[in-house]
Design a protein around this motif. Structure first.
Motif, PDB file in Angstrom:
ATOM      1  N   LEU A 152      32.631  38.408  28.271  1.00  0.00           N
ATOM      2  CA  LEU A 152      32.795  38.040  29.671  1.00  0.00           C
ATOM      3  C   LEU A 152      32.573  39.245  30.575  1.00  0.00           C
ATOM      4  O   LEU A 152      32.898  40.369  30.211  1.00  0.00           O
ATOM      5  CB  LEU A 152      34.208  37.491  29.905  1.00  0.00           C
ATOM      6  CG  LEU A 152      34.634  36.320  29.027  1.00  0.00           C
ATOM      7  CD1 LEU A 152      36.108  36.010  29.253  1.00  0.00           C
ATOM      8  CD2 LEU A 152      33.791  35.102  29.294  1.00  0.00           C
ATOM      9  N   GLU A 166      34.187  37.362  35.580  1.00  0.00           N
ATOM     10  CA  GLU A 166      34.654  36.181  34.854  1.00  0.00           C
ATOM     11  C   GLU A 166      36.101  36.356  34.396  1.00  0.00           C
ATOM     12  O   GLU A 166      36.894  35.408  34.447  1.00  0.00           O
ATOM     13  CB  GLU A 166      33.752  35.895  33.658  1.00  0.00           C
ATOM     14  CG  GLU A 166      32.362  35.432  34.036  1.00  0.00           C
ATOM     15  CD  GLU A 166      31.413  35.356  32.860  1.00  0.00           C
ATOM     16  OE1 GLU A 166      30.563  34.454  32.869  1.00  0.00           O
ATOM     17  OE2 GLU A 166      31.508  36.198  31.941  1.00  0.00           O
ATOM     18  N   VAL A 167      36.455  37.552  33.954  1.00  0.00           N
ATOM     19  CA  VAL A 167      37.832  37.828  33.538  1.00  0.00           C
ATOM     20  C   VAL A 167      38.773  37.708  34.728  1.00  0.00           C
ATOM     21  O   VAL A 167      39.845  37.106  34.627  1.00  0.00           O
ATOM     22  CB  VAL A 167      37.944  39.216  32.872  1.00  0.00           C
ATOM     23  CG1 VAL A 167      39.401  39.575  32.602  1.00  0.00           C
ATOM     24  CG2 VAL A 167      37.139  39.252  31.592  1.00  0.00           C
ATOM     25  N   ARG A 193      39.349  34.076  35.421  1.00  0.00           N
ATOM     26  CA  ARG A 193      40.233  33.448  34.420  1.00  0.00           C
ATOM     27  C   ARG A 193      41.687  33.852  34.618  1.00  0.00           C
ATOM     28  O   ARG A 193      42.581  33.051  34.391  1.00  0.00           O
ATOM     29  CB  ARG A 193      39.800  33.817  33.014  1.00  0.00           C
ATOM     30  CG  ARG A 193      38.574  33.084  32.587  1.00  0.00           C
ATOM     31  CD  ARG A 193      38.325  33.274  31.125  1.00  0.00           C
ATOM     32  NE  ARG A 193      37.106  32.569  30.779  1.00  0.00           N
ATOM     33  CZ  ARG A 193      36.864  32.107  29.579  1.00  0.00           C
ATOM     34  NH1 ARG A 193      37.720  32.289  28.627  1.00  0.00           N
ATOM     35  NH2 ARG A 193      35.744  31.478  29.330  1.00  0.00           N
ATOM     36  N   PRO A 248      41.127  43.612  36.398  1.00  0.00           N
ATOM     37  CA  PRO A 248      40.505  43.862  35.092  1.00  0.00           C
ATOM     38  C   PRO A 248      39.849  45.244  35.005  1.00  0.00           C
ATOM     39  O   PRO A 248      39.851  45.866  33.948  1.00  0.00           O
ATOM     40  CB  PRO A 248      39.459  42.761  34.940  1.00  0.00           C
ATOM     41  CG  PRO A 248      39.536  41.908  36.126  1.00  0.00           C
ATOM     42  CD  PRO A 248      40.593  42.415  37.026  1.00  0.00           C
ATOM     43  N   ILE A 263      34.068  42.087  28.258  1.00  0.00           N
ATOM     44  CA  ILE A 263      35.369  41.906  27.625  1.00  0.00           C
ATOM     45  C   ILE A 263      35.316  40.646  26.770  1.00  0.00           C
ATOM     46  O   ILE A 263      34.977  39.576  27.277  1.00  0.00           O
ATOM     47  CB  ILE A 263      36.475  41.788  28.685  1.00  0.00           C
ATOM     48  CG1 ILE A 263      36.470  43.028  29.575  1.00  0.00           C
ATOM     49  CG2 ILE A 263      37.834  41.591  28.033  1.00  0.00           C
ATOM     50  CD1 ILE A 263      37.339  42.916  30.799  1.00  0.00           C
ATOM     51  N   GLU A 302      36.363  37.278  24.910  1.00  0.00           N
ATOM     52  CA  GLU A 302      37.322  36.223  25.258  1.00  0.00           C
ATOM     53  C   GLU A 302      38.634  36.402  24.501  1.00  0.00           C
ATOM     54  O   GLU A 302      39.710  36.206  25.064  1.00  0.00           O
ATOM     55  CB  GLU A 302      36.740  34.844  24.918  1.00  0.00           C
ATOM     56  CG  GLU A 302      35.902  34.244  25.988  1.00  0.00           C
ATOM     57  CD  GLU A 302      35.437  32.849  25.630  1.00  0.00           C
ATOM     58  OE1 GLU A 302      35.601  31.952  26.471  1.00  0.00           O
ATOM     59  OE2 GLU A 302      34.914  32.665  24.514  1.00  0.00           O
ATOM     60  N   VAL A 316      40.988  38.809  26.152  1.00  0.00           N
ATOM     61  CA  VAL A 316      41.675  38.255  27.324  1.00  0.00           C
ATOM     62  C   VAL A 316      42.838  37.387  26.860  1.00  0.00           C
ATOM     63  O   VAL A 316      43.954  37.488  27.379  1.00  0.00           O
ATOM     64  CB  VAL A 316      40.708  37.442  28.210  1.00  0.00           C
ATOM     65  CG1 VAL A 316      41.440  36.809  29.367  1.00  0.00           C
ATOM     66  CG2 VAL A 316      39.574  38.330  28.706  1.00  0.00           C
TER      67      VAL A 316
END
Length: 72
Positions: A8, A12-13, A16, A24, A44, A46, A49
């Motif tokens: 990601l 995107e992190v 989420r 992040p 990163i 998934e 995370v």
């Protein structure tokens, strides 16, 4: 080690986690989350995370019934 995890972007992190992009990026700078360098880009996994969220999840405590107390 080869993983099939989706990598990601920082954006995107952030989406989420429901935070801004700075959070992040700070996790990466402080080495508090696993990340992958792809050239000059940072990705990163998934699973990293999910592991971060799991490690920082606080379970609620069960309160004992206090009975009927009145304020003095």
């Amino acid at each position: 080690m080869v993983t099939t995890d989706r990598l990601l972007t920082v954006y995107e992190v952030a989406e989420r986690l429901g935070t801004g992009v700075r959070f992040p990026r700070r996790l990466i700078e402080e080495r508090r989350i696993t990340f992958v360098k792809v050239g000059r880009h940072v990705r990163i996994p998934e699973s990293a995370v999910e592991a971060f969220v799991g490690a920082n999840t606080v379970e609620p405590i069960a309160l004992r019934p206090t009975g009927l107390r009145r304020a003095a």
